[in-house]
Write an enzyme that holds these catalytic residues in place. Structure first.
Site, PDB file in Angstrom:
ATOM      1  N   CYS A 116       0.838  -1.198  -0.132  1.00  0.00           N
ATOM      2  CA  CYS A 116       0.046  -0.087  -0.238  1.00  0.00           C
ATOM      3  C   CYS A 116       0.873   1.178  -0.022  1.00  0.00           C
ATOM      4  CB  CYS A 116      -0.988   0.070   1.219  1.00  0.00           C
ATOM      5  SG  CYS A 116      -2.038  -1.477   1.182  1.00  0.00           S
ATOM      6  N   HIS A 255      -3.359   7.303   2.601  1.00  0.00           N
ATOM      7  CA  HIS A 255      -3.625   6.044   2.029  1.00  0.00           C
ATOM      8  C   HIS A 255      -5.018   5.697   2.718  1.00  0.00           C
ATOM      9  CE1 HIS A 255      -3.829   1.895   0.641  1.00  0.00           C
ATOM     10  NE2 HIS A 255      -3.778   1.291   1.698  1.00  0.00           N
ATOM     11  N   ASN A 285      -9.958  -0.194  -0.445  1.00  0.00           N
ATOM     12  CA  ASN A 285      -8.579  -0.141  -0.548  1.00  0.00           C
ATOM     13  C   ASN A 285      -7.977  -0.559  -1.730  1.00  0.00           C
ATOM     14  OD1 ASN A 285      -5.700  -0.461  -0.169  1.00  0.00           O
ATOM     15  ND2 ASN A 285      -5.813  -1.400   1.999  1.00  0.00           N
TER      16      ASN A 285
HETATM   17  N1  COA Z   1     -18.289  -8.955   9.052  1.00  0.00           N
HETATM   18  C1  COA Z   1     -18.797  -9.315  10.250  1.00  0.00           C
HETATM   19  N2  COA Z   1     -18.144  -9.609  11.377  1.00  0.00           N
HETATM   20  C2  COA Z   1     -16.858  -9.536  10.848  1.00  0.00           C
HETATM   21  C3  COA Z   1     -16.270  -9.315   9.583  1.00  0.00           C
HETATM   22  C4  COA Z   1     -17.139  -9.110   8.770  1.00  0.00           C
HETATM   23  N3  COA Z   1     -16.712  -8.598   7.508  1.00  0.00           N
HETATM   24  N4  COA Z   1     -14.685  -9.371   9.775  1.00  0.00           N
HETATM   25  C5  COA Z   1     -14.384  -9.812  11.095  1.00  0.00           C
HETATM   26  N5  COA Z   1     -15.607  -9.982  11.970  1.00  0.00           N
HETATM   27  C6  COA Z   1     -15.399 -10.254  13.026  1.00  0.00           C
HETATM   28  C7  COA Z   1     -14.696 -11.037  13.690  1.00  0.00           C
HETATM   29  O1  COA Z   1     -14.555 -12.393  13.294  1.00  0.00           O
HETATM   30  C8  COA Z   1     -14.198 -10.455  15.167  1.00  0.00           C
HETATM   31  O2  COA Z   1     -15.584 -11.529  15.754  1.00  0.00           O
HETATM   32  P1  COA Z   1     -15.254 -12.160  17.368  1.00  0.00           P
HETATM   33  O3  COA Z   1     -15.352 -10.937  18.157  1.00  0.00           O
HETATM   34  O4  COA Z   1     -16.526 -13.072  17.260  1.00  0.00           O
HETATM   35  O5  COA Z   1     -14.011 -12.895  17.177  1.00  0.00           O
HETATM   36  C9  COA Z   1     -14.983  -9.258  15.198  1.00  0.00           C
HETATM   37  O6  COA Z   1     -15.807  -9.171  13.846  1.00  0.00           O
HETATM   38  C10 COA Z   1     -14.185  -8.035  15.348  1.00  0.00           C
HETATM   39  O7  COA Z   1     -13.125  -8.584  14.565  1.00  0.00           O
HETATM   40  P2  COA Z   1     -11.938  -7.508  14.485  1.00  0.00           P
HETATM   41  O8  COA Z   1     -10.700  -8.115  13.409  1.00  0.00           O
HETATM   42  O9  COA Z   1     -11.409  -7.350  15.898  1.00  0.00           O
HETATM   43  O10 COA Z   1     -12.361  -6.266  13.762  1.00  0.00           O
HETATM   44  P3  COA Z   1     -11.627  -4.962  13.692  1.00  0.00           P
HETATM   45  O11 COA Z   1     -12.516  -4.106  14.146  1.00  0.00           O
HETATM   46  O12 COA Z   1     -10.047  -4.799  13.899  1.00  0.00           O
HETATM   47  O13 COA Z   1     -11.761  -4.611  12.141  1.00  0.00           O
HETATM   48  C11 COA Z   1     -10.614  -4.599  10.048  1.00  0.00           C
HETATM   49  C12 COA Z   1     -11.271  -5.321  11.123  1.00  0.00           C
HETATM   50  C13 COA Z   1      -9.652  -5.593   9.157  1.00  0.00           C
HETATM   51  C14 COA Z   1     -11.469  -3.720   9.347  1.00  0.00           C
HETATM   52  C15 COA Z   1      -9.459  -3.864  10.843  1.00  0.00           C
HETATM   53  O14 COA Z   1      -8.592  -4.486  11.749  1.00  0.00           O
HETATM   54  C16 COA Z   1      -8.645  -3.073   9.807  1.00  0.00           C
HETATM   55  O15 COA Z   1      -8.868  -2.307   9.133  1.00  0.00           O
HETATM   56  N6  COA Z   1      -7.181  -3.478   9.811  1.00  0.00           N
HETATM   57  C17 COA Z   1      -6.273  -2.865   9.166  1.00  0.00           C
HETATM   58  C18 COA Z   1      -6.625  -2.986   7.613  1.00  0.00           C
HETATM   59  C19 COA Z   1      -5.482  -2.338   6.872  1.00  0.00           C
HETATM   60  O16 COA Z   1      -5.215  -1.268   7.039  1.00  0.00           O
HETATM   61  N7  COA Z   1      -5.155  -3.116   5.743  1.00  0.00           N
HETATM   62  C20 COA Z   1      -4.342  -2.809   4.825  1.00  0.00           C
HETATM   63  C21 COA Z   1      -2.994  -2.235   5.219  1.00  0.00           C
HETATM   64  S1  COA Z   1      -2.700  -0.817   4.553  1.00  0.00           S
END
Ligand code: COA
Length: 332
Positions: A116, A255, A285
């Protein structure tokens, strides 16, 4: 003699027509549109469909548009760099494929893989060639067809990514352009965000395919935390060392990975959200594509002399910030 700078003298983005909405994702994985919007800010993303359509399609459309709007002939281009993690093939580089398709014959071309942060790494690299005086018209592309490496049964990643990208033209300028850049890498991040198979360590086999190892794996939480820390640190430092406060900066161009990351970085760097480019709701993204797509969308509002801070964070980990003094007024 004053220093030669590399000014951005044009920008063009391109996204494919097909729109993958949150509602459609609700039918593919166990998720809700509300969860996606609340946790990421994303409402839809564009997907490049069709047999044999690689990332070069995005680059070719962006570069053709850029050459046209800047009245530049392809023969004048002397360097083309393409930032991508989803090149058409392991080799040759997608930069070569784009150049061939648009008629760029007098340039050397190569790809940069910094996930990214790829567009910023490529922008800094292209800048050095202009600043040295060796190259006069340089194109920097950031483009990714993330749908080619996304597992549409994995709800933690398929909701985030989309396809698209853009390109900028760099030319020498004594006053405006890329004023400063700050980049970092830290291999500790390789465990949190990667595509396991398809490279030389795990070449493709039936097992790698069955085990779904050709797709993006992400452990979202550590990536989220590192992205916030990394981007707010480089934004703060690049502003400090150029004696800039948020009042002096017209736009923060982050980004687009997650709206919550953008909001937290903006808050930590004291930027009001009115001065932050955000279009993640429309595109998700697009990896190396997000920053040139932002510049393209905001181009009609950018004025000569505007200070912009670009920042990105990605797999690797890689991250950085670039201070740009915008070089032209909007076309009438
Ligand atoms: N729909 C519903 N529930 C979902 C889900 C979806 N699409 N994806 C994950 N969940 C659930 C998980 O299973 C978890 O359930 P649990 O509590 O029963 O285990 C819960 O939601 C929370 O998951 P978590 O991973 O803690 O959510 P989060 O708030 O961290 O959001 C991302 C997940 C991926 C959106 C977030 O971590 C993120 O944006 N990370 C960085 C991404 C990024 O920048 N990537 C590219 C690099 S530049």
């Amino acid at each position: 003699m004053s220093k030669i700078r590399a000014a951005i003298t044009g920008v063009q983005g391109w996204v494919p027509d097909y729109v993958l909405t949150n509602q459609e994702l609700e039918n593919l994985v166990d998720t809700t549109s509300e969860w996606i919007t609340t946790r990421t800010g994303i409402q839809e993303r564009h997907i490049l469909k069709g047999e044999g359509q690689g990332t070069s399609v995005i680059g070719i459309n962006a570069v053709n548009g850029l050459l046209k709007k800047t009245n530049t002939s392809p023969e004048e281009i002397d360097l083309l760099i393409c930032a991508t993690v989803t090149g058409d093939m392991p080799f040759p580089d997608t930069a070569n494929i784009i150049a061939d398709a648009v008629g760029i014959k007098n340039a050397f071309c190569f790809d940069i893989n910094a996930a990214c942060s790829g567009f910023l790494y490529a922008l800094t690299t292209g800048t050095k060639f202009v600043e040295s005086g060796s190259h006069k018209k340089v194109i920097v592309v950031g483009a990714d067809k993330m749908s080619s490496i996304i597992d549409y049964t994995d709800r933690t990643t398929c909701i985030i990514f989309g396809d698209g990208g853009g390109a900028v033209l760099l030319e020498p300028n004594e006053e405006y352009g890329i004023m400063d850049s700050l980049h970092h890498s830290d291999g500790v991040g390789q465990q949190y965000l990667f595509q396991k198979a398809g490279g030389s360590r795990y070449p493709p086999t039936i097992d790698t395919v069955i085990n779904r190892e050709h797709f993006v794996y992400q452990n979202g939480k550590p990536v989220f935390k590192a992205a916030v820390t990394g981007m707010s640190d480089v934004v703060t430092r690049i502003m400090e060392r150029n004696n800039l406060t948020a009042d002096d900066v017209s736009w923060l161009v982050p980004h687009q990975a997650n709206r919550r990351i953008i909001e937290t970085v903006s808050e930590m760097a004291n930027f009001p959200m009115e001065k932050v480019m955000v279009n993640i709701h429309k595109y998700g993204n697009t990896t190396a594509g997000t920053i040139p797509i932002c510049l393209w969308e905001w181009e009609p509002q950018l004025k000569k002399g505007d200070n912009l801070i670009l920042t990105a964070f990605g797999g690797g980990f890689t991250w950085g910030a670039i201070y740009v003094k915008w070089a032209y007024d909007p076309a009438n």
